[in-house]
Design a protein around this motif. Structure first.
Motif, short mmCIF file in Angstrom:
data_model
loop_
_atom_site.label_atom_id
_atom_site.label_comp_id
_atom_site.label_asym_id
_atom_site.label_seq_id
_atom_site.Cartn_x
_atom_site.Cartn_y
_atom_site.Cartn_z
N ARG A 2 0.50 15.99 -2.34
CA ARG A 2 1.87 16.28 -1.98
C ARG A 2 1.95 16.31 -0.25
N THR A 3 0.68 16.40 0.22
CA THR A 3 0.81 16.33 1.74
C THR A 3 1.22 15.12 2.26
N HIS A 4 0.64 13.94 1.44
CA HIS A 4 1.15 12.74 1.77
C HIS A 4 2.37 12.12 0.96
N ARG A 5 2.65 13.01 -0.09
CA ARG A 5 3.82 12.50 -1.21
C ARG A 5 4.50 13.77 -1.71
N PRO A 6 5.44 14.21 -1.01
CA PRO A 6 6.24 15.45 -1.16
C PRO A 6 6.98 15.54 -2.73
N ASP A 7 7.27 14.07 -2.88
CA ASP A 7 8.21 14.15 -4.17
C ASP A 7 7.07 14.22 -5.35
N LEU A 8 5.93 14.12 -5.39
CA LEU A 8 5.17 14.09 -6.77
C LEU A 8 5.09 15.41 -7.06
N PRO A 9 5.40 15.71 -8.28
CA PRO A 9 5.69 16.89 -9.02
C PRO A 9 4.37 17.84 -8.83
N GLY A 10 4.64 19.20 -8.83
CA GLY A 10 3.46 19.88 -8.55
C GLY A 10 2.43 19.94 -9.56
N PRO A 11 2.90 19.89 -11.01
CA PRO A 11 1.78 19.87 -12.04
C PRO A 11 0.99 18.64 -12.14
N ARG A 48 0.82 -1.41 0.08
CA ARG A 48 0.09 -0.07 -0.15
C ARG A 48 0.64 1.17 0.04
N ARG A 49 2.07 0.99 -0.41
CA ARG A 49 3.01 2.36 -0.68
C ARG A 49 2.66 2.95 -1.93
N PRO A 50 2.80 4.14 -2.19
CA PRO A 50 2.59 4.86 -3.48
C PRO A 50 3.32 4.16 -4.50
N LEU A 51 2.84 4.15 -5.92
CA LEU A 51 3.51 3.55 -6.98
C LEU A 51 4.55 4.77 -7.28
N PRO A 52 5.71 4.41 -8.21
CA PRO A 52 6.63 5.56 -8.47
C PRO A 52 5.87 6.41 -9.49
N VAL A 53 6.32 7.60 -9.41
CA VAL A 53 5.92 8.75 -10.18
C VAL A 53 5.90 8.18 -11.66
N PRO A 54 6.80 7.76 -12.26
CA PRO A 54 6.77 7.52 -13.82
C PRO A 54 5.52 6.45 -14.24
N ASP A 55 5.29 5.59 -13.10
CA ASP A 55 4.27 4.60 -13.29
C ASP A 55 3.07 5.40 -13.09
N VAL A 56 2.78 6.10 -12.26
CA VAL A 56 1.50 6.97 -11.96
C VAL A 56 1.14 7.91 -13.24
N VAL A 57 2.41 8.21 -13.87
CA VAL A 57 1.90 9.22 -15.06
C VAL A 57 1.77 8.30 -16.26
N ASP A 58 2.37 7.22 -16.40
CA ASP A 58 2.05 6.28 -17.42
C ASP A 58 0.90 5.80 -17.33
N ILE A 59 0.28 5.25 -16.15
CA ILE A 59 -1.21 4.84 -15.88
C ILE A 59 -1.95 5.97 -16.28
N ALA A 60 -1.87 7.14 -15.90
CA ALA A 60 -2.62 8.24 -16.30
C ALA A 60 -2.78 8.73 -17.64
N ILE A 63 -3.11 5.68 -6.37
CA ILE A 63 -1.71 5.33 -6.68
C ILE A 63 -0.72 6.00 -6.33
N ALA A 64 -1.04 7.46 -6.14
CA ALA A 64 0.12 8.44 -6.08
C ALA A 64 0.56 8.68 -4.61
N THR A 65 -0.37 8.39 -3.68
CA THR A 65 -0.35 8.45 -2.27
C THR A 65 -0.45 7.37 -1.45
N GLY A 66 -1.19 6.23 -2.05
CA GLY A 66 -1.17 5.05 -1.30
C GLY A 66 -2.74 4.80 -0.77
N ALA A 67 -3.39 5.89 -0.84
CA ALA A 67 -4.61 5.81 -0.07
C ALA A 67 -5.58 6.52 -0.96
N PRO A 68 -6.88 6.26 -0.88
CA PRO A 68 -7.87 7.06 -1.74
C PRO A 68 -7.98 8.57 -1.15
N PRO A 69 -8.52 9.48 -1.69
CA PRO A 69 -8.81 10.91 -1.20
C PRO A 69 -9.61 10.84 0.03
#
Length: 655
Positions: free
Chosen positions: A242-251, A110-122, A214-220
């Motif tokens: 980014r409150t839960h995932r600071p390394d998620l890029p701002g955009p 239940r940890r967030p997925l890597p940012v490149p995976d999040v972007v690819d899935i999106a 998938i970006a934070t590990g938990a639903p909103p």
């Protein structure tokens, strides 16, 4: 449901691979086509089993399942078949090798997925939604469990059309006593909760929930009971990711929060807009740019993960040579459109009841007949092949309809069968229709559409329509470069034909530039000794000669001939073509004695391999005779001309 049960006499259930409120999913074997599939068995529950209700339910199921089966996109699970068996409604789908997003999160503790995976899935889910929304279809139950990432990185949405059956069939457990029955609470849009009008923007909200998770590990919204979650969706702003995932890029945070807007008007208005925003965020985050074009810098095009290893499959005709790697991987249409599978029953237009398909129109039988027709064509029995394909086309149109991808695949084969019968103008007209239909049904950049256009370019050349062929090859090359990458074999094949067209139009300087670039790309992608690299080098040498640069042309031809002999063998057709090019260059340089040795070597080999009466062997003997004339050996030349004439007469008499 007992294991090893046979559904509708065709699908043998093997083992359960999933259970849920909507029924069971089984791994099964399609006994007709000998492939494994997934079968979702949906059994109505509850007290409403009176005859009238079931009649309406079956018709609703048939309509929704047919709509789902009509969706043809790489990002949507293919529905092969549907029906009813002993009171159980069932859908037959492609069997996916991979994990859904919920499983991926579980695998990751239940940890967030890597940012490149999040972007690819999106990006991939957004592209699939863009397609389905264009068909006026809304999923209504998008959630991590309904999104699967396959082993090759392709992301697919499952259960299109099924969510809309939930209320009628009685699958979805009611969340409260208020009548809310559609969707899953963690991913429902505010308008679904409030029973307002639901459109495609509801799916975008659900996608925002999925991406948040998938970006934070938990639903909103995840605390409290189901009703509390629904109230939060309706009334509470989500915490910034980014409150839960600071390394998620701002955009990307901004995109997710905009998708989660309470008012649909405040979200991206469609999936196309979402795709553009994701592309802008990706390019802005990576800082990557493509080379300058005309002084301007344009964003780099990243090759999507679903294109890894993709090819367009084998050509319908033997007229276009393709790399061996391409010929070996002809599975693209199967994975996008369901291959040769069809539906064994179709609804009667009048009564809505199922009618059996005639045995000759069974999808498996039609596929087998088409393969037999293709085999006949390879044996040179083109008229028989054409008749077989015409019969298959009529059957597929009856069973699947004129615009089904499998029907269009058969029309593709039929079109180029006309070329093999010498009916080039008819082929040209029919292939243009097929290309237009595939573009409308599958998309202008779908590999099957591009394959038809690619082969259509060859027919244009045969008809002398070289300007039109050039434009077609350039467009196909550009589309393949954008989708598959600049160095993909299919892209390079189209660029090679672009060079051929330029040469035919007398634009040898332009052709030379194309071939130089192509040689570099082929060498980079496949190696210096790959047959396709050597073919590009051959084209380069030919155009050097057309420009009068015969010393350079000779050097290139000698090197290519030596490499082809080493790689392919001394008697291989490509080796002999290069050996003849050596002779041509020697003749232009006035070195006729050396040229004669090469012309004779080619003629001897062709006669040995193909026979003395073969047209290519006869052409080579004519080359040899003309070279003898240049050397003043007229008697020998005359004798050789007489021999060639006699062989041509024998050939004509046999015909």
């Amino acid at each position: 449901m007992a294991e090893d049960r046979l559904i509708q006499g065709r699908y043998r259930l093997l083992d359960i691979i999933g259970r849920g409120g909507m029924g069971e999913v089984w791994r099964a074997r399609d006994e007709s086509l000998g492939r494994q599939v997934a079968v979702k068995c949906l059994k109505p529950v509850g007290p409403r089993h009176e005859a009238g209700f079931l009649t309406v339910l079956r018709e609703r199921f048939r309509r929704e399942a047919r709509a789902a089966a009509g969706l043809q996109h790489r990002g949507i699970t293919v529905v092969h078949d549907f029906g009813e068996d002993e009171g159980t409604l069932f859908l037959v789908m492609e069997l996916l090798s991979g994990r859904n997003l919920s499983q991926l999160l579980d695998d990751n503790r239940r940890r967030p997925l890597p940012v490149p995976d999040v972007v690819d899935i999106a990006e991939q889910v957004g592209a699939a939604l863009a397609y389905t929304h264009e068909q006026a279809i809304v999923h209504r139950d998008l959630k991590p469990a309904n999104i699967v990432r396959t082993a090759d990185g392709t992301v697919k949405i499952c259960d299109f059309g099924i969510a809309r059956l939930g209320h009628d069939i009685g699958f979805t457990a009611r969340l409260t006593g208020t009548g809310v029955a559609m969707g899953s609470p963690h991913y429902m849009s505010p308008e679904q909760i409030g029973a307002d009008t639901v459109d495609h923007r509801s799916d975008l909200y659900s996608l925002g929930c999925v991406l948040y998770e998938i970006a934070t590990g938990a639903p909103p919204f995840g605390s409290g009971d189901a009703w509390a979650v629904l109230v939060d969706h309706r009334d509470t702003p989500p915490e910034p990711p980014r409150t839960h995932r600071p390394d998620l890029p701002g955009p990307y945070e901004r995109i997710i929060l905009d998708l989660l807007a309470k008012d649909p008007d405040d979200r991206p208005q469609d999936a196309d807009e979402l795709g553009k925003r994701l592309a802008d965020a990706r390019d802005g985050h990576t800082g990557r740019t493509a080379p300058a074009v005309g002084g301007a810098t344009v964003p780099a095009q990243r090759q999507p993960s679903w294109t890894r290893g993709m090819t367009t499959g084998s050509p319908a005709a033997g007229t276009v040579r393709r790399p061996a790697a391409d010929r070996a991987a002809a599975v693209l249409t199967d994975s996008w459109t369901g291959g040769g599978a069809g539906r064994p029953h179709e609804a009667s237009p009048a009564a809505g009841s199922a009618r059996p398909v005639p045995p000759g129109d069974d999808p498996a039988a039609l596929t087998a007949r088409l393969e037999a027709g293709i085999a006949l064509s390879r044996l040179g029995r083109h008229f028989e092949a054409y008749q077989v394909c015409a019969g298959v086309l009529a059957g597929r149109e009856r069973v699947l309809g004129p615009d089904h991808p499998d029907t269009l695949g058969c029309r593709h084969h039929l079109a180029f069968g006309l070329a093999r019968l010498g009916r080039l103008e008819d082929c040209y007209a029919t292939a243009r229709e097929v290309a237009g239909a595939r573009s409308r049904v599958l998309g202008a950049r779908h590999p099957d559409t591009l394959l038809t256009r690619y082969e259509l370019g060859f027919v244009m050349g045969q008809l002398g329509k070289w300007e039109e062929a050039l434009g077609t090859y350039r467009e196909v090359a550009a589309a393949r470069a954008e989708t598959l990458g600049h160095d993909h074999p299919d892209t390079l094949a189209a660029r090679y034909e672009t060079g051929i067209s330029l040469g035919r139009l007398g634009r040898s300087a332009d052709a030379l530039a194309v071939y130089r670039d192509l040689v570099a790309a082929r060498t980079r992608a496949q190696g210096a000794d790959d047959p396709e690299t050597l073919r590009a080098r051959h084209g380069l040498g030919v155009n050097l000669g057309r420009l009068g640069r015969w010393e350079e042309a000779l050097d290139e031809a000698c090197e290519v001939a030596a490499a082809r002999e080493r790689v392919l063998g001394a008697d291989h057709p490509d080796t002999l073509v290069s050996r003849r090019e050596v002779a041509v260059a020697l003749g232009w340089l006035g070195r006729w004695a050396d040229a004669l040795g090469n012309y004779r070597r080619v003629a001897d080999a062709r006669e040995r391999v193909l026979g003395a009466g073969d047209l290519e062997a006869l052409a080579s003997r004519t080359d040899e005779a003309q070279c003898l004339e240049q050397l003043g050996r007229t008697d020998e030349a005359a004798a050789l001309h007489r021999r060639v004439a006699a062989l041509r007469q024998e050939r004509a008499a046999r015909r």
